[in-house]
Design a protein around this motif. Structure first.
Motif, PDB file in Angstrom:
ATOM      1  N   ASP B 265       0.871  -1.176   0.000  1.00  0.00           N
ATOM      2  CA  ASP B 265       0.000   0.000   0.000  1.00  0.00           C
ATOM      3  C   ASP B 265       0.909   1.228   0.000  1.00  0.00           C
ATOM      4  O   ASP B 265       1.771   1.364   0.871  1.00  0.00           O
ATOM      5  N   SER B 267      -0.341   4.380  -0.251  1.00  0.00           N
ATOM      6  CA  SER B 267      -1.151   5.580  -0.005  1.00  0.00           C
ATOM      7  C   SER B 267      -0.537   6.378   1.141  1.00  0.00           C
ATOM      8  O   SER B 267       0.367   5.907   1.824  1.00  0.00           O
ATOM      9  N   THR B 304      -2.908   1.736  -4.390  1.00  0.00           N
ATOM     10  CA  THR B 304      -3.755   2.589  -3.538  1.00  0.00           C
ATOM     11  C   THR B 304      -5.135   1.953  -3.668  1.00  0.00           C
ATOM     12  O   THR B 304      -5.342   0.874  -3.156  1.00  0.00           O
ATOM     13  N   THR B 324      -7.675   3.029  -0.566  1.00  0.00           N
ATOM     14  CA  THR B 324      -6.926   1.808  -0.349  1.00  0.00           C
ATOM     15  C   THR B 324      -7.810   0.611  -0.641  1.00  0.00           C
ATOM     16  O   THR B 324      -8.741   0.316   0.104  1.00  0.00           O
ATOM     17  N   CYS B 326      -6.935  -3.161  -1.251  1.00  0.00           N
ATOM     18  CA  CYS B 326      -5.843  -4.128  -1.299  1.00  0.00           C
ATOM     19  C   CYS B 326      -6.092  -5.195  -2.357  1.00  0.00           C
ATOM     20  O   CYS B 326      -5.157  -5.728  -2.956  1.00  0.00           O
ATOM     21  N   SER B 354       0.783  -3.659   4.378  1.00  0.00           N
ATOM     22  CA  SER B 354      -0.111  -2.503   4.461  1.00  0.00           C
ATOM     23  C   SER B 354      -0.189  -2.090   5.920  1.00  0.00           C
ATOM     24  O   SER B 354       0.403  -2.737   6.782  1.00  0.00           O
TER      25      SER B 354
END
Lengths: 509, 452
Positions: B265, B267, B304, B324, B326, B354
């Motif tokens: 992740d 973000s 993201t 987000t 996944c 993440s």
């Protein structure tokens, strides 16, 4: 070619040495015969990290040796000097040093030689430590072969951890008994007080049980009778652990070396100050007498400045020592001493100049009778602090940067701190107060707190070493400070873990 | 003479004790391997196999005075110094030993003046790996035995036989045999009868390659007369013994390939520190797998709310705004396996980092399941919680969907990990709270693989 050049170098050094000897006599220095060995850099670094030309093996010496070597590689030829407290005095010159540096070191060495011969704290030290250390190195090597390196190492680790906690009366004969030349006999053990209730075939002896019990109670109080600062000696004598002969030998070797170096630890500032004071005088004379060319003298000056350089992050004992001796000399030449002068409140007293010429006499007397603690306490005044440009700094964290700033320049605060840190040679005063704590043969140590606390992690790790020597729970009483409150605590290590008991908190106003 | 040259034998003692000390340092590294391997200097090293890492020096413990607390906030030690200075003058600065900042590996510089007793030690990465292998007890990795996968690569007919099925008849080879036999027969006939070669050939051709009949004719009074019309060219007449049939054989190929599908992740909530933990983890994962496979590839999938393939630099250093999801990463991983990394030829290691946030965990679980169906060697999920965890924790969903069991580390009770109860399910989850957790996370991941 290099052979003949080396010979030429040696001849020149011998000539300089002969001349130094002559003027040393004229100045009234009183030295042991002096021997110089010109040795390769590597050997020099080795002697510096092992403290002696030949010593027993231990990883800590390897660590120090590596550190020395790195420092040497980065520093580019600092004029190293090593002089050993022995008769005749032995000193080492590093082969790679240029002539003026060799002469500087030689002159400096004569100062140490005189100091170690005449200072009363050296009066009873063993002057045969070199031979003894090389013999004990051989014995310890054999123990390693016999009992394993790890086994010997663990014991040395533990012995070194408490080696500063010795007490030898430096003025008494007993302190100089050669102890480690021969493997040690087992000292009298404390034993159990009931042991002699039975004779060897188990019959009850004439003493009644009650008599023995009373004796035991008395005995218990007596161990030690007074708090004993000689922790190492106490443990060797009274440990419930059954030391083997070889183990006692190892402990004795380390203890004897620690005793041997004790006078040097007690007089670091004086010894270096005295030697620097004299090398400066002697080098000027050598220049006047034509033993140094102007270039060589210039070279010497450069290195002398490095020896006496201001270290912004640490005390330079050479600098502080020489400034103090110079100040004593100056004051006693000018007549700035005596009860009247001491008592005088007038700031003009520092300008007194009666030209009484007592300076030399006084510094020779001081070099005989003092050690650093008393030397600095008595002779460090505002002039010395100012001339040495001393300050106290502190560190603060500013974001991601640690910043060091000058926090104190007041001379008496500085003197206070220095004198305090020189008390007991900078070793926290910890005494054995009970060898039979709780009636269970546990060891009780008490730190005599004087305003400076112990580093806790170090205290814990050292206690583990003490435990390995004592084999039963060990206790350390000390003080923790948090803000304005001081807490007396008892830290215990029982072989498995630590526990801490609060013995009472005292809050300062 | 009072000055003499001493050419001391170089005693070995100094060097020997240096070696003893070095050994103690190695032991200390081994004991503190979790801290050592997460040093930033390792993964940011320029090149070469050795790195300098700060480690605490081996100390000689004694009772010593503690550092007196200096003035002010965060006061450190104090000391004495020389120099013409006034109160308040700054005499020096250095990076703070324990920076409050978010960056990992800050400080820890070898101390000069009044600081901690740190020393820089050079360590060989290979040596660190060996230490870890020993500790992880992964002998299969340690021996550097290359793991190979054998896959069929079609059919080939390298061998032939005298009997077989008609479709497998090797016409060329059979024909060759016939020619060879004809030539041999001519030579033999010439030898036996003393007739010229061309006459023998004609005789053989007359009887369509029958050696016996040709011989009989040649042994008559005047065979030439009967053979005038025959050609003297060598003609192969294929007989049964000349026939050769191909043997069909199934071929195989060996592969030693591993691919790491690194998912993360990227973000905004994934800070530098969090990404650093992932980076350190992937670094060692690659190093480990290099010991097992000849060819190790790593593909970086940054996500993201959408996932895309990026390069290493972008993966670890560039943040993006966005939501987000996944699942997007797992979907892209599945797609990559389908197109580039057929499980038959590739050992697949997928790992996703993440901070626990996911807008559609249910969808993610479906995607993870799809990935698990692709027969990967191991799939791992690492949840990085460098701050006190609040908000969503995707680990919970993993726990439920795959019946994972929660464990805490024996050595560091702060370290939590999750393993599939079904031994054969190659799935593990770890929670990383600090640098020290990288090592146990690796341990969990590779130990689980060993058990699968």
């Amino acid at each position: 070619m290099s052979d003949s050049r080396e010979k030429g170098d040696i001849t020149r050094l011998v000539r300089a040495d002969n001349h130094i000897q002559k003027i040393v006599g004229e100045y009234g220095l009183d030295c042991f015969p002096q021997e110089f060995d010109v040795i390769p850099a590597q050997k020099m670094l080795e002697i510096m990290s092992y403290n002696l030309p030949v010593n027993y093996s231990h990883w800590s010496f390897g660590r120090d040796y590596e550190k020395q070597r790195t420092q040497y590689e980065y520093s580019g030829g600092i004029p190293y000097e090593v002089v050993l407290n022995s008769n005749p005095s032995r000193a080492f010159l590093m082969k790679t040093n240029p002539y003026p540096i060799q002469v500087l070191v030689m002159a400096h060495v004569y100062g140490h030689n005189d100091f170690m011969k005449n200072n009363i704290y050296f009066g009873r030290t063993r002057r045969d430590m070199l031979t003894s250390a090389s013999e004990s190195a051989g014995r310890l090597r054999k123990y390693e072969e016999q009992y394993g390196i790890d086994e010997v190492e663990r014991l040395i680790d533990a012995a070194q951890a408490i080696q500063m906690h010795i007490e030898a009366d430096l003025f008494q004969e007993s302190a100089i008994q050669p102890e480690s030349a021969e493997p040690k006999r087992r000292p009298q053990k404390m034993g159990t007080p009931f042991a002699d209730l039975f004779d060897f075939d188990g019959q009850l002896t004439s003493k009644s049980f009650e008599e023995k019990r009373d004796e035991a109670r008395k005995l218990k109080k007596k161990i030690p009778a007074e708090p004993d600062p000689d922790m190492m000696g106490f443990i060797m004598k009274h440990s419930p652990r059954d030391f083997e002969e070889w183990e006692l030998d190892v402990l004795s070797v380390i203890r004897d070396q620690s005793i041997y170096f004790m006078p040097q630890r007690k007089t670091k500032v004086m010894n270096e100050g005295w030697a620097s004071f004299w090398h400066m005088r002697l080098m000027s004379r050598l220049f006047q007498d034509g033993f140094l060319t102007p270039e060589e003298h210039g070279y010497y000056n450069l290195y002398n400045a490095r020896v006496l350089a201001s270290n912004p992050f640490g005390l330079n004992p050479y600098l502080l020592g020489v400034k103090t001796f110079l100040n004593i000399e100056k004051r006693y030449n000018a007549g700035q001493f005596g009860p009247d002068w001491e008592r005088s409140e007038s700031p003009d007293k520092w300008k007194t100049d009666l030209n009484v010429g007592k300076g030399m006499e006084k510094i020779f007397e001081v070099r005989r009778t003092h050690m650093d603690w008393f030397f600095l306490d008595e002779f460090m005044n505002h002039e010395v602090v100012e001339e040495s440009e001393l300050y106290i700094f502190g560190s603060k964290q500013q974001g991601n940067v640690e910043e060091f700033t000058v926090e104190e320049t007041n001379w008496s605060t500085i003197k206070d701190l220095i004198v305090r840190s020189f008390a007991h040679s900078g070793v926290p005063l910890i005494k054995v107060t009970d060898g039979d704590y709780g009636g269970k043969r546990e060891l009780y140590l008490r730190h005599f707190y004087d305003g400076l606390t112990l580093e806790e992690e170090y205290a814990r790790q050292t206690l583990r070493h003490v435990f390995s020597l004592w084999d039963r729970p060990v206790h350390l009483e000390t003080v923790e400070v948090e803000g304005n409150s001081e807490t007396r605590i008892q830290l215990t290590y029982d072989g498995k873990g630590f526990s801490k008991i609060n013995l009472g908190t005292y809050v300062k106003e | 003479m009072t000055v003499r040259q001493m050419d001391w034998d170089f005693s070995k003692r100094g060097q020997e004790d240096v070696a003893r000390h070095q050994k103690k340092i190695k032991d200390s590294i081994r004991e503190n391997i979790a801290d050592v391997i997460s040093e930033e200097s390792i993964i940011s090293r320029k090149k070469g196999q050795t790195v300098k890492i700060p480690i605490r020096g081996i100390k000689s413990y004694q009772f010593i005075y503690g550092k007196r607390k200096g003035g002010g906030e965060g006061g450190g030690g104090y000391g004495l110094g020389h120099g013409k200075k006034d109160k308040g003058d700054v005499i020096g600065r250095r990076p703070a030993p324990n920076g409050e900042g978010d960056g990992p590996g800050k400080g820890g510089k070898p101390a000069d003046a009044a600081g901690e007793d740190y020393m820089e030690t050079e360590v060989d990465i290979e040596e660190l790996i060996q230490m870890m292998m020993d500790d992880l007890q992964l002998p299969d990795l340690r021996k550097k035995e290359i793991a190979e996968t054998v896959v069929p690569s079609g059919w080939s007919f390298e061998d032939v036989e005298k009997h077989g099925l008609k479709p497998n008849l090797d016409k060329k080879r059979s024909f060759k045999n016939a020619i060879k036999r004809a030539a041999d027969s001519v030579s033999k006939l010439a030898e036996k009868t003393g007739k010229p070669m061309d006459v023998c050939q004609k005789a053989l051709n007359k009887f369509k390659g029958d050696y016996q009949k040709a011989l009989e004719l040649l042994q008559t009074e005047n065979p030439e007369a009967e053979l005038e019309e025959q050609e003297d060219k060598l003609k192969p007449f294929i007989q049964h013994g000349d026939l050769r049939y191909r043997v069909p054989k199934e071929n195989t190929e060996s592969h030693s390939n591993a691919v790491i599908l690194a998912m993360m992740d990227v973000s905004g909530s994934m800070s530098t520190t969090k990404k650093y933990l992932a980076r350190s983890f992937f670094f060692w994962m690659v190093e480990f797998l290099k010991h097992k496979y000849r060819n190790v590839e790593i593909r970086f999938i940054a996500h993201t709310s959408e996932a895309k393939l990026v390069d290493e630099d972008e993966f670890f250093h560039k943040g993006e705004s966005g939501g987000t999801i996944c699942a997007s990463a797992y979907d892209l991983a599945c797609q990559l396996i389908d197109t580039d990394y057929p499980p038959a030829k590739w050992n697949i290691y997928a790992f996703h980092f993440s901070d626990g946030e996911d807008w559609d965990p249910a969808k993610t679980m479906l995607s993870v399941k799809r990935l698990m169906e692709k027969a990967p060697n191991m799939v791992g999920y690492g949840e990085i919680r460098t701050e006190v965890a609040y908000g969503q924790q995707l680990m919970r969903n993993f726990e439920e969907s795959f019946s994972l069991e929660r464990y805490t580390s024996y050595r560091d009770s702060d370290f939590e990990y999750y393993l599939a109860q079904r031994a054969e399910l190659p799935l593990a989850g770890v929670i990383l709270k600090n640098k020290g957790h990288v090592y146990p996370a690796l341990k969990v991941f590779f130990s689980k693989e060993k058990r699968v």
